[in-house]
Design an enzyme around this catalytic site. Structure first.
Site, PDB file in Angstrom:
ATOM      1  CB  SER A  42      -0.801  -0.158   1.184  1.00  0.00           C
ATOM      2  OG  SER A  42      -1.892  -1.154   1.220  1.00  0.00           O
ATOM      3  CB  CYS A 132     -17.207  -6.783  16.479  1.00  0.00           C
ATOM      4  SG  CYS A 132     -16.897  -8.250  15.470  1.00  0.00           S
ATOM      5  CD  GLN A 159     -20.621 -12.009  14.277  1.00  0.00           C
ATOM      6  OE1 GLN A 159     -20.681 -13.163  14.815  1.00  0.00           O
ATOM      7  NE2 GLN A 159     -19.576 -12.054  13.783  1.00  0.00           N
ATOM      8  CB  SER A 162     -17.759  -4.384   7.287  1.00  0.00           C
ATOM      9  OG  SER A 162     -18.861  -4.420   8.516  1.00  0.00           O
ATOM     10  N   GLY A 163     -17.195  -7.272   9.037  1.00  0.00           N
ATOM     11  CA  GLY A 163     -16.313  -7.862  10.406  1.00  0.00           C
ATOM     12  C   GLY A 163     -15.115  -8.536   9.525  1.00  0.00           C
ATOM     13  NE  ARG A 240     -18.780 -12.922   8.460  1.00  0.00           N
ATOM     14  CZ  ARG A 240     -17.992 -12.486   9.324  1.00  0.00           C
ATOM     15  NH1 ARG A 240     -18.539 -11.212   9.963  1.00  0.00           N
ATOM     16  NH2 ARG A 240     -16.982 -12.710   9.693  1.00  0.00           N
ATOM     17  CG  HIS A 247     -21.683  -7.726  14.015  1.00  0.00           C
ATOM     18  ND1 HIS A 247     -21.492  -7.861  12.786  1.00  0.00           N
ATOM     19  CD2 HIS A 247     -20.623  -8.257  14.504  1.00  0.00           C
ATOM     20  CE1 HIS A 247     -20.332  -8.257  12.325  1.00  0.00           C
ATOM     21  NE2 HIS A 247     -19.494  -8.220  13.682  1.00  0.00           N
ATOM     22  CG  ASN A 321     -19.491  -4.585  12.050  1.00  0.00           C
ATOM     23  OD1 ASN A 321     -20.533  -4.142  11.544  1.00  0.00           O
ATOM     24  ND2 ASN A 321     -18.595  -5.401  11.326  1.00  0.00           N
TER      25      ASN A 321
HETATM   26  P1  A2P Z   1      -2.660  -3.621   2.853  1.00  0.00           P
HETATM   27  O1  A2P Z   1      -3.946  -2.957   2.178  1.00  0.00           O
HETATM   28  O2  A2P Z   1      -1.382  -2.993   2.535  1.00  0.00           O
HETATM   29  O3  A2P Z   1      -2.779  -5.235   2.654  1.00  0.00           O
HETATM   30  P2  A2P Z   1      -9.266  -5.533   6.181  1.00  0.00           P
HETATM   31  O4  A2P Z   1      -9.405  -5.906   7.499  1.00  0.00           O
HETATM   32  O5  A2P Z   1     -10.253  -4.400   5.768  1.00  0.00           O
HETATM   33  O6  A2P Z   1      -8.975  -6.649   5.095  1.00  0.00           O
HETATM   34  O7  A2P Z   1      -7.786  -4.757   6.262  1.00  0.00           O
HETATM   35  C1  A2P Z   1      -6.437  -5.334   6.784  1.00  0.00           C
HETATM   36  C2  A2P Z   1      -5.442  -4.400   7.049  1.00  0.00           C
HETATM   37  O8  A2P Z   1      -4.293  -4.875   7.233  1.00  0.00           O
HETATM   38  C3  A2P Z   1      -4.984  -3.535   5.725  1.00  0.00           C
HETATM   39  O9  A2P Z   1      -4.829  -2.134   5.962  1.00  0.00           O
HETATM   40  C4  A2P Z   1      -3.799  -4.271   5.325  1.00  0.00           C
HETATM   41  O10 A2P Z   1      -2.869  -3.348   4.588  1.00  0.00           O
HETATM   42  C5  A2P Z   1      -3.022  -4.553   6.581  1.00  0.00           C
HETATM   43  N1  A2P Z   1      -2.164  -5.506   6.527  1.00  0.00           N
HETATM   44  C6  A2P Z   1      -2.255  -6.796   6.260  1.00  0.00           C
HETATM   45  N2  A2P Z   1      -1.249  -7.430   6.200  1.00  0.00           N
HETATM   46  C7  A2P Z   1      -0.217  -6.596   6.510  1.00  0.00           C
HETATM   47  C8  A2P Z   1       1.224  -6.642   6.828  1.00  0.00           C
HETATM   48  N3  A2P Z   1       1.755  -7.742   6.787  1.00  0.00           N
HETATM   49  N4  A2P Z   1       1.683  -5.568   7.362  1.00  0.00           N
HETATM   50  C9  A2P Z   1       1.236  -4.551   7.690  1.00  0.00           C
HETATM   51  N5  A2P Z   1      -0.200  -4.247   7.317  1.00  0.00           N
HETATM   52  C10 A2P Z   1      -0.789  -5.480   6.596  1.00  0.00           C
END
Ligand code: A2P
Length: 342
Positions: A42, A132, A159, A162-163, A240, A247, A321
């Site tokens: 990201s 949650c 639920q 989004s969870g 779910r 939720h 949630n």
């Molecule tokens: P990224 O978007 O870079 O993968 P959600 O629960 O909506 O799926 O979001 C999961 C969050 O955890 C996202 O911000 C994701 O970032 C982050 N994430 C996943 N794997 C890692 C990692 N190895 N190091 C840091 N953040 C992570």
């Protein structure tokens, strides 16, 4: 008392991370520097914080000694790796994953229920945010437990996706669109779960040796820890459903002493964080989409005395949630930290 705090949000691009930024801005949390952290994937993206755009940074190269509080919601494995590094650098971790919830030295906090336990953070520098489904249940049940003692909780959850994160939300949207276009065959849920669109799936997190799922067992373990009462029996079924946010829970409790529905309603009217919507006309009950989604309270309705049990009460409990079930609860914890401990 510290006036301004530097903050890091780990999981900044996720559904909870985004809500953390939104609620920090909304509640005017005393933020100094603020850092949006996610995976290497990201880096280059931005996320919104009030009217600012923050550049996403890679968690693995972040210096946690520059912040006082870290909100972690990037999954248990990320917390396992980076929370100890953060605390070693002097950052207090408010962890929204299951990684540390059951460690004796880590307080598991719902401010309306056991906010007084926050001081225990000093042992490890970590405060755990509960699941949650547990949070909204204990916010509603704590006043009843204090009044008449709850001996048993039977609960079925409904639920929102989004969870399970952004991917699960996209899966619901994709599969719903496919179904509505007449492509109803061949749709399978991701990761071996059954199709969520137009369905109800009694499977959240891994199955355990006792045939309950881990989501269900979290509700059992966490309720006992938060209520500080090992004697409460909890019997959950976690389901779910194809809702995006909010939720819902059908909760059936048995109490030590008899309590009437009217007395429960009185307790709910006075309970912190609870809003009662309880009538017998059409629409006089809360729902996830129309009441909870995007708001902060835990809503309670359908309060009834159980016709099958002399000391039974039924309630319908609904909350967002991602807000009270995750981001808002974490920020409420941080607000108490700032006010009383830093
Ligand atoms: P990224 O978007 O870079 O993968 P959600 O629960 O909506 O799926 O979001 C999961 C969050 O955890 C996202 O911000 C994701 O970032 C982050 N994430 C996943 N794997 C890692 C990692 N190895 N190091 C840091 N953040 C992570």
């Amino acid at each position: 008392m510290t006036e301004i705090l530097n903050v890091a949000v780990v999981g900044a691009t996720g559904v909870v991370g985004e809500a953390v930024f939104e609620i920090l801005a909304e509640r005017k949390f005393p933020v100094g520097e603020i850092h949006a952290l996610a995976s290497e994937r990201s880096v280059g993206k931005t996320v919104a914080f009030g009217n600012r755009q923050l550049c996403v940074q890679d968690t693995s190269s972040f210096d946690f000694s520059t912040v006082q509080i870290g909100f972690f919601s990037a999954g248990a494995d990320v917390s396992a790796e980076y929370a100890p590094k953060a605390t070693a650098a002097g950052c207090i971790v408010i962890d929204n994953t299951s990684r540390f919830r059951f460690e004796d030295e880590v307080p598991l906090i719902v401010p309306e229920v056991n906010g007084n336990k926050i001081s225990d953070y000093r042992a490890k520098g970590i405060i755990a945010n509960p699941n949650c489904s547990t949070i909204q249940m204990v916010v509603a049940l704590k006043p009843i437990h204090d009044a008449v003692g709850i001996t048993r909780i039977n609960v079925a959850t409904y639920q929102a996706v989004s969870g399970a994160g952004k991917n699960a939300m996209q899966e619901l949207a994709r599969h719903s669109a496919a179904m509505l276009s007449g492509k109803s065959t061949g749709i399978r849920g991701d990761e071996g779960y059954k199709q969520i669109a137009f369905n109800a799936v009694p499977h959240i997190d891994e199955f355990q040796d006792n045939r309950y799922t881990k989501e269900e067992m979290k509700m059992v373990w966490e309720t006992k820890k938060i209520m500080d009462d090992e004697s409460i029996n909890v019997n959950p079924t976690a389901v779910r459903i194809p809702a995006f946010f909010g939720h819902s829970e059908a909760i059936h409790i048995e109490t030590r002493d008899k309590i009437s529905a009217a007395q429960v309603c009185k307790l709910m009217r006075e309970a912190p964080g609870v809003e009662l919507i309880d009538g017998t006309e059409a629409g006089q009950y809360p729902t996830a989409r129309t009441d909870a989604s995007g708001t902060n309270p835990v809503y309670v309705g359908r309060v009834r005395e159980d016709i099958s049990h002399p000391k039974g009460i039924n309630l319908w409990v609904v909350s967002d949630n991602i807000r009270k079930g995750a981001a808002l609860n974490s920020i409420q914890i941080a607000e108490i930290l700032v006010k009383n401990y830093l």
